[in-house]
Every structure is written in C-alpha cells, then in structure tokens.
Design a protein around this motif. Structure first.
Motif, short mmCIF file in Angstrom:
data_model
loop_
_atom_site.label_atom_id
_atom_site.label_comp_id
_atom_site.label_asym_id
_atom_site.label_seq_id
_atom_site.Cartn_x
_atom_site.Cartn_y
_atom_site.Cartn_z
N UNK A 1 30.02 64.68 11.77
CA UNK A 1 31.36 65.19 10.41
C UNK A 1 32.57 64.45 9.69
N UNK A 2 32.75 64.19 10.55
CA UNK A 2 34.97 63.75 10.37
C UNK A 2 33.78 62.24 10.11
N UNK A 3 32.67 61.86 10.47
CA UNK A 3 32.48 60.49 9.66
C UNK A 3 32.09 60.24 7.88
N UNK A 4 31.16 61.54 8.27
CA UNK A 4 31.18 61.84 6.83
C UNK A 4 31.96 61.85 5.90
N UNK A 5 32.44 63.10 6.49
CA UNK A 5 33.89 63.17 5.64
C UNK A 5 35.52 62.32 5.39
N UNK A 6 34.75 61.23 6.13
CA UNK A 6 35.25 59.66 5.20
C UNK A 6 36.80 59.70 6.66
N UNK A 7 37.20 60.44 7.92
CA UNK A 7 38.01 60.57 8.47
C UNK A 7 38.75 59.30 9.25
N UNK A 8 37.43 58.91 9.71
CA UNK A 8 37.57 57.47 10.75
C UNK A 8 37.89 57.93 11.83
N UNK A 9 36.84 58.82 12.88
CA UNK A 9 36.88 58.73 14.04
C UNK A 9 36.31 57.59 14.41
N UNK A 10 37.52 57.45 15.87
CA UNK A 10 37.63 56.46 16.85
C UNK A 10 37.25 56.96 17.97
N UNK A 11 37.36 57.74 18.96
CA UNK A 11 36.70 58.37 19.81
C UNK A 11 36.91 59.44 20.17
N UNK A 12 35.60 59.90 21.48
CA UNK A 12 35.55 61.74 21.52
C UNK A 12 35.79 61.68 23.87
N UNK A 13 36.23 62.19 23.87
CA UNK A 13 36.71 62.34 25.45
C UNK A 13 36.20 63.47 25.81
N UNK A 14 35.74 63.89 26.79
CA UNK A 14 36.53 64.88 27.67
C UNK A 14 37.85 64.99 28.83
N UNK A 15 38.43 66.54 28.08
CA UNK A 15 39.99 66.36 28.53
C UNK A 15 39.97 66.42 30.03
N UNK A 16 41.70 66.62 29.94
CA UNK A 16 41.75 66.72 31.67
C UNK A 16 41.33 68.38 31.95
N UNK A 17 41.01 69.38 32.08
CA UNK A 17 40.32 70.71 32.46
C UNK A 17 38.95 70.76 32.21
N UNK A 18 38.73 71.37 33.18
CA UNK A 18 36.25 71.33 32.93
C UNK A 18 36.52 72.33 31.54
N UNK A 19 35.76 71.87 31.04
CA UNK A 19 35.72 72.75 29.57
C UNK A 19 36.02 71.88 28.72
N UNK A 20 37.29 70.79 28.71
CA UNK A 20 37.90 70.58 27.75
C UNK A 20 37.62 69.42 27.17
N UNK A 21 38.08 69.23 25.52
CA UNK A 21 37.45 67.75 25.01
C UNK A 21 38.89 67.61 24.02
N UNK A 22 38.63 66.15 23.89
CA UNK A 22 39.43 66.14 22.46
C UNK A 22 38.93 64.77 21.38
N UNK A 23 39.13 64.62 20.35
CA UNK A 23 38.42 63.86 19.31
C UNK A 23 39.67 63.48 19.05
N UNK A 24 39.97 62.03 18.88
CA UNK A 24 40.47 61.20 17.88
C UNK A 24 40.54 60.60 16.10
N UNK A 25 40.75 61.25 15.49
CA UNK A 25 40.86 60.13 14.15
C UNK A 25 41.93 60.02 13.45
N UNK A 26 42.06 59.38 12.27
CA UNK A 26 42.58 57.91 12.20
C UNK A 26 44.03 58.80 11.16
N UNK A 27 45.28 58.02 12.05
CA UNK A 27 46.01 59.13 10.90
C UNK A 27 45.99 58.46 9.20
N UNK A 28 47.21 59.94 8.85
CA UNK A 28 47.13 59.57 7.64
C UNK A 28 48.48 60.58 6.92
N UNK A 29 49.04 60.29 5.39
CA UNK A 29 49.92 60.83 4.66
C UNK A 29 50.22 62.20 5.54
N UNK A 30 51.48 62.83 5.65
CA UNK A 30 51.56 64.15 6.48
C UNK A 30 50.11 64.89 6.03
#
Length: 436
Positions: free
Chosen positions: A167-196
């Motif tokens: 979905x982020x790719x379709x929207x043009x946000x420039x997502x570049x990585x996804x990972x399982x985070x430090x807690x069980x069941x926890x995730x994080x997804x990163x996209x490119x920075x932009x104007x605030x």
C-alpha cells in the motif's frame, strides 16, 4: 490541484471520500461523502459537532466545518473506491479553529519558513499485532526473549506486512524496510522522510491503514505505548533535519561539525532538551505513556526507551541520538502521540533553541541502562502524565509557539482524562489494600 474532486473520482473510480480531521487526543473523525456530493461539501465544509470529538467545545457551540486539503488525497489501496482527505477546521464565519492539531502544525511551520527553514521529518511507528479481541499477541509461537528481527516470526505475518508495505509503495511513500521489533508480536515499517506536514499526514493515515488492514486479516493492531508490562513498548521515533527554502541544502549538515551536525542543528537539539519536560505532555500524551519511559527492564533485556533528558551519538539509550551526519533522532515519543502535535511541539522547541542559541551541553556516551549518569548530571523525564501537564502549563515557550487556544484546550482536556484515571480503582489496589 487542477482537477475537481468529482473529476478525480471519475478518473480513478472513487465512489466515496472520507473527510477526516484528527482531534486533540489523536482520534480521527470523518464524514463519508459520496463522489456525487464531494465538490459541494469540499467547498462548503463538512459539518461536525465539536463537543462530540476531543475538542474544547460545548454542545451549545455551533458546528465546526472541516475543509479537506485537496492536494493530499490518499486513495485506499486496500479499498480503492474510497479516498481519504485530511482536513482543517473552521467556524461557520470563516475563522480557523485554532486548537486544530493540523493548523497548530501549519502555524509552527510558517514560523520556521519566516527564518528560512524548511523542516523535514521521518517517523518510525511501532505497533503490535494482536488477536481480534486485543487480549493476546496474535502469534502464539512468537515467544523468544529476544525476538527483534526474528525472521520466522516476521514471515508468519507476511500477508499483513506485505499488504501494508504494498500500500505504501502504491501511495508513493518510498517504503524501504520492514522488521519484527523488540517485543513479541511487535513490528515496525519505515518509509522515506519528507516535509513535516506531508510526513504528519502520512503518519495519521498510516495508523488508520495498519489498523484497517489488520482487521481485514482478522487481527487487531495497536500503537498503545505499553500494552504489556514485561515487553518493550511502542515508540514513535522522529528524525529531523532543517533545509533551505528550496529543500536542496541540509542546514543541519556540517562535515566539520561534531558528528557531522552544524551549529544550527545543535542549537535545535538544545531547544528540545530545554523544553523536554513540557514536551512530554505532547510526545507522551497518555497515562499509559509513562509505563514505557522510565520503565524497568523487559524480558528482552532493555526497554529501548529513554529515562533522562540527554543526547548522545549513535547510542540508543538516550533521549536524542545522532545516528548520522545532518540529522538527529528523538526517541522520546510513543505510539499514542498525535501525528500533528508531535511535529508541531518538537519543531517549536527546536526553533526556540535556534532563536536563543541554546547550548545542548556535553554529549553523553554512557550506556544509560547499565551505567547511569551521576544524580544531578541531567534531568529525569516526568514520571506521570500529570507531572508533564504541570510542566507544560508553566512553560511559556511551547504555549506561545503553539497558540493560546491550543495551550488552554489541550491541558484542560488532558487533566480531565487524568482525573478519570485517578478515579478508577485498579485490581492492584484491591489486591494490596483491601485488607488494610
């Protein structure tokens, strides 16, 4: 936008538009408008009763009108016949509702522009995927004490993660990585920075999108700061840099500066540190927020959240980290932070730092979890929401920058929430004091 919304609807097969605003508590409110009516509603504003949302209004006040930002249209990738439009609030006589979070951010950004700064931000939004009831982690096999980056657990949730990232790719946000985070069941997804403002709109939509796609898969997503006492909480790390008006030169970058950061960058950090106690009322806005910061060690061995008002280099145990030349990361905020107020308050504090050339003091490179600084070296973060609200109410820097209407309304409603919490009798209280 040259085309009308109705013309866009015809071109993209959009049947409905959500005109959405985010209230003071970060709750998204919307009207669903059929495409046949969208031009008229966008022109005249969608009407809402302000008291029905978390705004400082009464039932006697007239309706507020939400005017969509037609240049920020998000067509739902998972439901493409619907489009989402962030909106700003105005009174029927055309005056801005100054407590509106998105307008608060716009005013702060205008002040940055006046001194030749274009602020860019990025956010890292952590969340849990839970069972549909929200009572347990959705993956019963996700039980490692150190689950961060766990490949198996990540791929067991591939269908959900893939759909969100697609979905982020379709929207043009420039997502570049996804990972399982430090807690069980926890995730994080990163996209490119932009104007605030762009990042804040995307941040608001991201929370809606993650929850919606999780529900589609029979799960529940939460950005709650600390849903499980023994696990790492949900942070919302923010990366900031300041650029010239054209967005071509990073004014935080200095190859000769310490860690590649310019004097302006350090002054900005100095301002954030200076206002940090008051800032917590915005970056950590819920009662539950204070179970994430200043927290005891989790099963993974670290909370990954700050406990002191301090900064460091590439060291994740402090409130501010400088991971790269030309930017810094604020690790204070959590998942309950309002996307617009988070940016507004942090930028306002930083602009004060620049205006007053605030010195952030010496960098702290200790492991703040195992080798804490001597008492009195740096200030501690507030222990409770009430402490942060008191600091905010006594602070003049943020209140002046964010505006009188907001600075009156926000702590008023947050104190009501604190009083509701204080009136609640917990099971812990009953277990420990019933026999007194």
């Amino acid at each position: 936008m040259s085309q009308s919304l109705s013309a866009i609807a015809r071109d993209r097969n959009i049947r409905y538009f959500m005109i959405s605003f985010t209230d003071l508590f970060g709750v998204q409110r919307a009207k669903l408008v059929p495409a046949e009516s969208i031009d008229a509603i966008a022109s005249s504003g969608a009407g809402f009763a302000g008291f029905a949302a978390w705004l400082d209004q009464t039932p006697a006040d007239p309706d507020i009108l939400a005017f969509p930002d037609v240049d920020q249209l998000f067509q739902l990738p998972w439901q493409p016949d619907v489009a989402w439009l962030p909106a700003d609030l105005y009174t029927p006589d055309g005056n801005a509702v100054d407590q509106t979070p998105r307008l608060v951010l716009k005013r702060v950004l205008a002040k940055a522009e006046e001194i030749g700064l274009r602020i860019k931000t990025g956010v890292e939004c952590e969340y849990f995927l839970l069972s549909a009831s929200g009572e347990t982690i959705s993956d019963g096999r996700d039980r490692q004490s150190k689950p961060c980056y766990d490949q198996q657990a990540l791929m067991r949730r591939y269908d959900v993660i893939r759909e969100i990232c697609d979905a982020m790719l379709t929207l043009g946000w420039g997502p570049y990585q996804n990972d399982h985070e430090d807690a069980n069941g926890q995730f994080e997804m990163n996209w490119t920075y932009s104007d605030a403002l762009v990042t804040s709109d995307r941040h608001a939509f991201f929370k809606y999108m993650v929850k919606s796609i999780a529900e589609k898969h029979g799960l529940r997503a939460t950005f709650m700061p600390k849903p499980f006492a023994h696990l790492t909480g949900n942070g919302c790390h923010m990366h900031l840099s300041a650029w010239d008006p054209e967005g071509k030169e990073n004014l935080f970058y200095d190859p000769n500066g310490m860690l590649g950061l310019s004097d302006v960058g350090y002054q900005f950090i100095g301002g954030v540190l200076h206002s940090a106690e008051a800032l917590c009322a915005i970056t950590n806005p819920s009662v539950n927020s204070y179970k994430r910061i200043n927290a005891p060690v989790t099963t993974s061995g670290a909370t990954w959240s700050p406990n002191t008002i301090s900064y460091s280099g590439n060291n994740r145990t402090h409130m501010i980290r400088i991971p790269d030349a030309g930017r810094f990361e604020l690790r204070l905020a959590d998942g309950s932070a309002n996307p617009y107020l988070l940016a507004a308050a942090v930028i306002a504090a930083g602009l004060d730092g620049i205006a007053n050339k605030r010195d952030p003091g010496p960098r702290c490179d200790n492991n703040n979890y195992t080798e804490p600084l001597p008492v009195g070296t740096v200030k501690q973060l507030p222990a409770y929401l009430l402490d942060a609200l008191r600091k905010f109410e006594s602070d003049t820097i943020l209140s002046e920058a964010l505006g009188a209407a907001f600075s009156t309304a926000y702590p008023k409603l947050k104190r009501q929430a604190w009083n509701e919490y204080s009136a609640h009798i917990s099971s812990w209280e009953l277990d420990t004091t019933l026999d007194c």
